[in-house]
Design an enzyme around this catalytic site. Structure first.
Site: not given
Lengths: 263, 85, 390
Positions: C154, C284, C319
């Site tokens: 990620c 994040h 995401h």
């Protein structure tokens, strides 16, 4: 592109000497490692010999294929239900770099390149830039790829094994910004020429005493095999051989070149 | 109960790849997580799957079920009380 | 040597292209839909899906033949970024990040191959590796320089931007297109589901009752040049960055958020910016209990009581995995250019352990220093610091 850093030592999966249980003493850590992860992590740790490093850069052409396939097969066979998470977690491309960081407590930069036949060259370039700019003094750089029956079969059907032996492997090198009495070689260039070159052209262009092209009979054919060939190149240095160019053209007619010289 | 404890130990060793531990070596009363066997959050997910696949137990609220995950014995007791198959 | 952002391009659940995305961000419009309509899955889970089929994406690009969805999304965003930068320039490099690559096509291939290894169309298997989408983007955009692919889960795209800066500083390229692309696929949706970290409802980053993330898809690219040779008035500069490793666990963050903290601290140090000079943090903030707590603790460690404004835009986009760092870097560029902050949707009550309250409404606000976080599996933590262009 010109580079200037030193290869202090290297380790290859085919010449591992240390006991895996000594390198990774905790059985709870070993248990989740697939073959490629084990191969990569053990080779990395053997290369490291407990030395502190500032950054880790890894390369893999296909990543953790066996775990990816396991999760994919489960998903299709079980119609997306009751899936075990472990192979999914272990399938990420940075698994080896992450495990090595964890095992040696390296909190510095940790990157994984996965660009087919140029994965290792990309990682090596990143490592040499980290050293040149002063972000790191010592960098562990390496590559790992595994062969699986499905991948072998798919590439066989694509006709990619004609005249080639498929393979797998892991190679790690410890790079340093400054030379030491133990330095094995100086990394002087990593280059991506736009056109195909033959051995003589490479020798002239890179002022090399010897040119080593992919020898899949020796290393087996896999995306990061050039890391293993580079080790052959380093071992060839000495005597009248002051400079070696390693040429990689994995499934590509345009080569990547790595040049090493006597330190 | 003894039967389920034995089954469970075997299933745990297999699902969690505890290659170097034999089912008999697991102490049924010792903690599975942390200081005992040393399992982690991913193992907890694997054990939840064991309950679902082999005993038909679906955990709706994993936080509430946490005490049952203390040891093999507490898990076995939970299975005996809640099994659907 | 200052590095300038001279072009941006994006496609995500928040919209096709910069103009549409900006509208969604300003209106605080979530791109999360109750269930996927293009992804062939049995799960009815909320996702941030790009509202175009592969056929529609191909047609808009004018490409034919088999391409992974990752490649199609990547080509769309990279071409927009390049056009925004004023078209092509010689010695341009491409650094692209992806975590799934052509997995969507591999899934189709395996439906036949899995049962009989003589079956399955090879054309579908040929796009499996991560390099495939990068090479497709390079061909489509006429990239003539160095090309590579990064994959660190990620945090991938944030790391791609760091490598891009290095290529410019070391004179290996005169311009770099850097970013990432990831398409939704069954592999990742089921992977995150098996980890039990998907919220069955639209995600609520930083909320006390947050229950997981929503997966998204998309691509975003930024065109970077050395500021003194910039061909266009820049959006902002990429002044600092750091990649730190939590060295704690393959998926979980350490309780004290060590990797998150180090990435942010080192990024500020590299830029020569003090914590109190940071105006805004794009967190994040995935919405999982573990991530948001560790990140919250790290933010508190770094900023103490003088916490800058912050938000997670993942409640709008979902995401987007390997693309997330670039998606949010594009948002940072837009925020700095326009002097505004995009909201953290669905936040109601702060976590009692960190007491952090994000910006929940769109607001106008001049900004100088914006920090953007991307953390991933393997403890891979990345932080980027963008500053207003002088």
């Amino acid at each position: 592109m010109k580079t200037c850093c030193y290869i202090e030592r290297f380790a290859t999966h085919d010449a591992l000497t240390a006991d895996p249980k000594k390198l990774v003493p905790d059985p709870m850590l070993r248990r989740r490692m697939s073959r490629v992860v084990k191969m990569g992590v053990l080779t990395a740790l053997e290369c490291l010999q407990g030395e502190r490093i500032d950054a880790i850069v890894t390369a893999t052409g296909f990543g953790c294929l066996a775990d990816s396939e396991k999760f994919l097969r489960n998903l299709l066979e079980r119609d997306e239900e009751l899936l075990t998470p472990t192979p999914f977690i272990q399938s990420t491309f940075n698994t080896i770099g992450a495990q090595v960081a964890f095992l040696c407590g390296c909190r510095g930069s940790n990157t994984t390149f996965t660009h087919r036949g140029r994965s290792f060259e990309s990682a090596l370039l990143e490592a040499s830039m980290l050293l040149a700019e002063g972000s790191a003094r010592r960098v562990l750089v390496g590559a790992a790829d595994e062969r699986t029956p499905s991948q072998h079969r798919v590439m066989e059907r694509m006709g990619l094994w004609r005249g080639r032996e498929d393979g797998e492997g892991a190679t790690f090198l410890l790079l340093s910004r400054v030379p030491s009495s133990e330095s094995r070689a100086c990394l002087t260039a990593i280059d991506f020429p736009d056109e195909p070159l033959d051995k003589e052209q490479i020798a002239v262009r890179y002022v090399a005493d010897r040119v080593l092209c992919d020898d899949y009979a020796l290393t087996g054919c896999y995306p990061t095999a050039s890391a293993r060939t580079l080790v052959h190149g380093i071992e060839a240095l000495g005597g009248s051989v002051r400079r070696v160019a390693v040429c990689n053209s994995y499934l590509d007619n345009r080569p990547s070149i790595i040049v090493v010289a006597c330190p | 109960m003894e039967q389920i404890i034995r089954e469970l130990k075997e299933q745990i060793v297999e699902a969690l790849n505890l290659e170097e531990i034999s089912p008999e070596e697991i102490d049924a009363e010792a903690p599975l997580f942390g200081d005992g066997l040393g399992l982690d959050s991913i193992d907890a997910l694997e054990i939840i799957l064991i309950l679902e696949k082999n005993y038909g137990i679906r955990l709706e609220n994993t936080a509430e079920a946490k005490p049952h995950f203390y040891s093999v014995k507490s898990l076995a007791e939970y299975i005996v009380a809640n099994r659907q198959k | 040597m200052r590095i300038a952002v001279v072009g941006i391009g994006i496609i995500s659940a928040a919209g096709m292209g910069i103009a549409q995305t900006l509208e969604s961000l300003r209106a605080g419009r979530s791109g999360i839909v109750p269930e996927p309509s293009h992804l062939a899955t049995r799960h009815r889970l909320p996702v941030g899906e790009v509202a175009r089929s592969n056929a529609e994406l191909s047609e808009a690009l004018g490409v034919t033949g088999t391409n992974s969805r990752t490649a199609l999304l990547g080509m769309t965003a990279a071409a927009e970024a390049l056009a925004d930068a004023g078209g092509s320039r010689s010695n341009t490099a491409l650094v692209s990040a992806t975590s799934v690559g052509g997995m969507d096509l591999t899934e189709c291939f395996f439906e036949e191959f899995g049962a009989d290894d003589r079956r399955g169309r090879l054309r579908l298997a040929a796009h499996h590796d991560c390099a495939d989408s990068t090479l497709a983007i390079a061909r489509y955009c006429g990239v003539d320089g160095f090309t590579t692919t990064l994959s660190t889960a990620c945090s991938s795209a944030a790391n791609a931007l760091m490598t891009a800066v290095r290529l410019l500083r070391h004179g290996i390229a005169d311009r770099v297109i850097a970013g990432g692309a990831d398409a939704l696929c069954r592999f990742t949706l089921n992977g995150f589901r098996s980890l039990q970290i998907l919220d069955p409802a639209p995600c609520r980053p930083f909320d006390a009752l947050r229950a997981g993330l929503n997966l998204g898809e998309g691509a975003a690219y930024l065109v970077l040049e050395r500021a003194d040779e910039a061909t266009k008035m820049p959006y902002c500069c990429l002044a600092g960055f750091a990649n730190a490793n939590d060295a704690y666990h393959q998926t979980a963050s350490s309780p004290e958020g060590e990797g998150d903290y180090l990435a942010m601290r080192w990024a500020l140090e590299r830029a020569g910016v003090m914590p109190e000079e940071v105006d805004y943090v794009n967190a994040h903030g995935t919405g999982t209990p573990n991530n948001d707590l560790a990140e919250g603790i790290a933010l508190r460690r770094l900023f103490g009581e003088r916490m800058p404004l912050f938000s997670s835009t993942k409640a709008i986009t979902g995401h987007t995995l390997a693309a997330a760092g670039a998606v949010e870097a594009v948002f940072a560029a837009l925020m700095l250019r326009h002097g505004e902050i995009y909201p953290n949707l669905r936040f109601a009550k702060p976590d009692s352990r960190t007491k952090l309250c994000p910006v929940t409404r769109y607001r106008r606000q001049p900004l100088c220093n914006v920090l953007s976080n991307s953390f991933g599996f393997g403890g891979n933590c990345a932080s980027l610091l963008f500053t207003r262009a002088e």
